[in-house]
Design a protein around this motif. Structure first.
Motif, PDB file in Angstrom:
ATOM      1  N   SER A   1       1.986  -0.585   4.575  1.00 45.31           N
ATOM      2  CA  SER A   1       2.183   0.543   3.672  1.00 45.31           C
ATOM      3  C   SER A   1       3.353   1.415   3.848  1.00 45.31           C
ATOM      4  CB  SER A   1       1.170   1.647   3.828  1.00 45.31           C
ATOM      5  OG  SER A   1       1.171   2.253   5.227  1.00 45.31           O
TER       6      SER A   1
ATOM      7  N   MET B   1       0.873  -1.159  -0.203  1.00 47.66           N
ATOM      8  CA  MET B   1       0.203   0.044  -0.160  1.00 47.66           C
ATOM      9  C   MET B   1       0.826   1.121   0.086  1.00 47.66           C
ATOM     10  SD  MET B   1      -3.278  -0.301   2.657  1.00 47.66           S
ATOM     11  CE  MET B   1      -3.848   0.960   2.118  1.00 47.66           C
TER      12      MET B   1
ATOM     13  N   ARG C   1      -4.708   0.128  -4.228  1.00 44.28           N
ATOM     14  CA  ARG C   1      -4.148   0.335  -2.833  1.00 44.28           C
ATOM     15  C   ARG C   1      -3.133   1.486  -2.815  1.00 44.28           C
ATOM     16  NH1 ARG C   1      -5.527  -3.899   0.277  1.00 44.28           N
ATOM     17  NH2 ARG C   1      -3.378  -3.835   1.812  1.00 44.28           N
TER      18      ARG C   1
END
Length: 250
Positions: free
Chosen positions: A85, A20, A132
């Motif tokens: 992420s 992400m 994402r």
């Protein structure tokens, strides 16, 4: 592209692979204030990168470490998004520090060009799908507004980053129907919730246009319909929800 090392102590170890990318604005009076805060161990907040207005880039946390930027958040059924992420803070006062006339401060072109170059580097190193690449408001719609409706998502999509819907509608009559407003209930509301949840928003598909649903609709508009951030799902919003859902579920 020059990246300046500005190490923050605010990180720990990842529990999941990177899949992400989360974009934020700093929402502070200056970039220096934001950098100081993210390097303050008592603040317990950080990001991997910060992009200044003139295009300078600071790296605060190594990409293989878990920076503390997403907070309590969810996307596409996942939690602990910090572990999954890379977070980028973009220097911009946002809603907390608007211009003198009340408008949101623009993102200068050199800043966006540097951001695009940085994201391209990140995408070359990690398997991050377009679905994402998100804003903080997407993953925490009940409490966050950044990077804001003034952020140029369409410009990023034109540079090959993420997605921008070119189609205004969908063939699904349950989504491309009458407008929906907070307080309404029924199958049409549930269908809209199912489409938003299918995109990735954390939402209980209960058929009630309740405050959490209104917050998600507002976050969707902030990202995909920045000229109409109302929380009301008018026809154009419903059509755009369908177009984004079609792409995300393809």
């Amino acid at each position: 592209m020059e990246i300046i090392a500005s190490p923050s102590p605010n990180f720990d170890f990842r529990q999941y692979p990177v899949n992400m990318l989360v974009l934020h604005y700093t929402g502070m009076e200056s970039g220096h204030a934001a950098l100081d805060r993210m390097c303050d161990p008592e603040a317990k907040v950080s990001s991997h990168y910060m992009v200044w207005e003139d295009g300078r880039i600071d790296q605060l946390v190594a990409e293989d470490r878990r920076a503390w930027h997403a907070g309590v958040s969810r996307w596409q059924g996942d939690q602990d998004l910090n572990s999954r992420s890379i977070g980028i803070e973009i220097v911009n006062g946002g809603h907390d520090f608007p211009l003198a006339d009340g408008s949101l401060p623009p993102f200068p072109l050199p800043q966006i060009q540097a951001l695009i170059a940085l994201i391209r580097k990140i995408l070359a190193d990690h398997d991050i799908p377009a679905t994402r690449i998100v804003g903080h408001s997407d993953i925490a719609p009940d409490r966050k507004q950044d990077p804001g409706e003034h952020f140029p998502w369409q410009m990023l999509a034109q540079a090959g980053i993420g997605f921008w819907p070119e189609v205004e509608g969908t063939n699904d009559p349950d989504v491309d129907g009458k407008s929906l407003s907070p307080g309404e209930t029924g199958a049409s509301v549930r269908r809209m919730q199912e489409f938003l949840a299918g995109i990735g928003y954390a939402l209980d598909c209960n058929g009630s246009y309740d405050p959490p649903t209104e917050a998600v609709v507002r976050a969707f508009q902030r990202r995909w319909l920045p000229d109409r951030v109302s929380g009301i799902a008018d026809i154009q919003t419903l059509r755009r929800i369908g177009a984004v859902f079609d792409f995300y579920s393809a």
